[in-house]
Scaffold this active site. Structure first.
Site, PDB file in Angstrom:
ATOM      1  N   CYS A 259      -2.206   3.048  11.012  1.00  0.00           N
ATOM      2  CA  CYS A 259      -1.915   4.652  12.239  1.00  0.00           C
ATOM      3  C   CYS A 259      -3.506   4.548  12.479  1.00  0.00           C
ATOM      4  CB  CYS A 259      -2.074   5.501  11.424  1.00  0.00           C
ATOM      5  SG  CYS A 259      -2.844   5.430  10.206  1.00  0.00           S
TER       6      CYS A 259
ATOM      7  N   LYS B  41       6.948   6.017   3.135  1.00  0.00           N
ATOM      8  CA  LYS B  41       7.686   4.395   3.575  1.00  0.00           C
ATOM      9  C   LYS B  41       8.162   4.066   2.143  1.00  0.00           C
ATOM     10  CE  LYS B  41       4.738   3.845   6.743  1.00  0.00           C
ATOM     11  NZ  LYS B  41       3.426   5.420   6.332  1.00  0.00           N
TER      12      LYS B  41
ATOM     13  N   ASP C  64      -2.216 -11.052  -9.025  1.00  0.00           N
ATOM     14  CA  ASP C  64      -0.800 -11.419  -8.899  1.00  0.00           C
ATOM     15  C   ASP C  64      -0.387 -10.373  -8.788  1.00  0.00           C
ATOM     16  OD1 ASP C  64       2.041 -12.219  -7.809  1.00  0.00           O
ATOM     17  OD2 ASP C  64       2.136 -14.285  -8.628  1.00  0.00           O
TER      18      ASP C  64
ATOM     19  N   ALA D  44       1.616   7.355  -1.862  1.00  0.00           N
ATOM     20  CA  ALA D  44       2.442   8.707  -2.421  1.00  0.00           C
ATOM     21  C   ALA D  44       3.978   8.106  -1.901  1.00  0.00           C
ATOM     22  CB  ALA D  44       1.855  10.212  -1.829  1.00  0.00           C
ATOM     23  N   GLY D  45       4.354   7.161  -0.797  1.00  0.00           N
ATOM     24  CA  GLY D  45       5.494   6.674  -1.441  1.00  0.00           C
ATOM     25  C   GLY D  45       6.860   6.991  -0.275  1.00  0.00           C
TER      26      GLY D  45
ATOM     27  N   CYS E 226       0.680  -1.031   0.476  1.00  0.00           N
ATOM     28  CA  CYS E 226       0.121  -0.239  -0.175  1.00  0.00           C
ATOM     29  C   CYS E 226       1.429   1.246  -0.646  1.00  0.00           C
ATOM     30  CB  CYS E 226      -0.385  -0.182   1.626  1.00  0.00           C
ATOM     31  SG  CYS E 226      -1.542  -1.134   1.580  1.00  0.00           S
TER      32      CYS E 226
ATOM     33  N   ASP F 287       1.187  -1.976   4.715  1.00  0.00           N
ATOM     34  CA  ASP F 287       1.112  -0.280   5.564  1.00  0.00           C
ATOM     35  C   ASP F 287      -0.499   0.256   5.219  1.00  0.00           C
ATOM     36  OD1 ASP F 287       1.564   2.302   6.918  1.00  0.00           O
ATOM     37  OD2 ASP F 287       1.821   3.588   4.944  1.00  0.00           O
TER      38      ASP F 287
END
Ligand SMILES: C[S@@+](CC[C@H](N)C(=O)[O-])C[C@H]1O[C@@H](n2cnc3c(N)ncnc32)[C@H](O)[C@@H]1O
Length: 362
Positions: free
Chosen positions: A302, A187, A236, A184-185, A181, A249
């Site tokens: 979160c 992590k 996949d 916007a990146g 997930c 996430d």
């Protein structure tokens, strides 16, 4: 603000005032004035505790002070995870009090850029406080203009709790990871930095728009390591391939971010929690299948509910005997954990977060 403003009662305005740590939201001030609630004159409330603010509202409205419990939905106590050896009602009140205080801005300095960024912060007279246990994490004071700074030196705006997710993934240089997930990146970019820009990351999300933002952010920052792909969870995404690590996430009720988004508490329902849990379980199973034997699976949300955190992990481990929790130090304290970490908003002035780290049998 929709939830706040729908029933236009003085008590609702008062609550909205209470939620603003520093000053009332302009929309609330405007509507209060329009509706003749001049006693709700804007006053900075940031220095007051939530109990003091409640008393102030009572005085404004000439009514008994609202209770702390009224600042959050009535269903909250039945959904919150309560830590061991903690009295549930005290924990509930502590969470609500934390939701009234907007956390500071946190930035993550890229590896090797510490001195450069610190010098730039000093040059721009931005008060900055490193979090000693989390390398690269800096708390900024106030609401500095970071646009100019970001043109000069490499850093990302990223909440401390989100940075902890990267540290729990702890990818090694040269590894191959799937950020299921990626959004916007935030992590994905942290993972590239931890991997010293060596290895690959498959970044997927249902929203192509947010992957577009990720592509832009990644330019020049480990960007060539990241492959973005729209993925809806059904097929996949990488046939014939397994990963050293998979990060989920997951979408969640977001209760850990209620201090940054005060209106979200009135838009979130118990139904949302149940719906998100179904998606979380599906994503976790899909991600698990792509972890190589001996590889790592990290689940993060979160939020602070039981249903979306420990219950998801307990259910998953009950059906997948090839995975077990992987003991890991708590990223904020270094204290040993069995693999599940809670970040409570009051611990370090951040969002709240739950992170579980698991390992697949070799
Ligand atoms: C908590 S956010 C991710 C934040 C992101 N990792 C970051 O650090 O900026 C959850 C993400 O899950 C995505 N999502 C929701 N449902 C999904 C699904 N079925 N499959 C994949 N991603 C999904 C949402 O679009 C959202 O971007």
């Amino acid at each position: 603000w929709r939830g706040w403003l729908a029933p236009l009662s003085p008590a609702r305005y008062a609550m909205a005032y209470l939620l603003d740590a520093v000053e009332p939201h302009p929309a609330v001030t405007f509507l209060a004035e329009q509706n003749g609630f001049s006693r709700l004159n804007p006053q900075p409330a940031g220095a007051l505790t939530v109990v003091e603010k409640a008393k102030q509202v009572g005085r404004w409205l000439e009514m008994p002070a609202p209770t702390i419990e009224q600042l959050a939905p009535a269903w909250l106590p039945t959904q919150l995870h309560v830590p061991e050896n903690t009295e549930p009602s005290a924990h509930h009140l502590r969470c609500i009090a934390a939701f009234q205080i907007r956390p500071p801005t946190w930035i993550r300095i890229e590896r090797g850029a510490q001195n450069q960024v610190s010098a730039a912060l000093a040059r721009h007279a931005i008060p900055a406080y490193p979090y000693p246990q989390v390398a690269g994490a800096i708390r900024l004071q106030g609401s500095p203009d970071l646009e100019r700074l970001s043109a000069e030196v490499p850093f990302e705006i990223q909440d401390l709790a989100s940075q902890c997710v990267g540290w729990m993934c702890a990818p090694a240089p040269g590894e191959h990871w799937w950020d299921v997930c990626a959004g916007a990146g935030g992590k994905s970019l942290h993972l590239t930095d931890l991997m010293e820009n060596q290895g690959t990351i498959l970044a997927t999300d249902v929203r192509s728009g947010s992957l577009g933002v990720l592509r832009k952010r990644a330019q020049g920052r480990g960007g060539n390591m990241i492959a973005c792909r729209v993925w809806d969870g059904t097929r996949d995404p990488a046939p014939g391939r397994c990963f050293d690590g998979v990060l989920i996430d997951a979408p969640c009720s977001g209760i850990g971010t209620w201090a940054r988004n005060p209106d979200a508490r009135w838009r979130t329902t118990e139904h949302d929690i149940a719906q998100r849990r179904i998606i979380q379980e599906q994503l976790l199973l899909a991600g698990a299948d792509k972890v190589r034997p001996g590889g790592r699976l990290v689940y993060a949300v979160c939020t602070l509910t039981e249903a979306e955190t420990q219950a998801v992990i307990t259910g998953f481990l009950g059906t997948r005997s090839d995975f077990q929790l992987e003991p890991t130090p708590h990223p904020l304290t270094g204290r040993a954990t069995l693999g599940q970490v809670w970040i409570w908003p009051w611990e370090a002035d951040s969002n709240g977060m739950f992170i579980a780290r698991m390992k697949r049998a070799s």
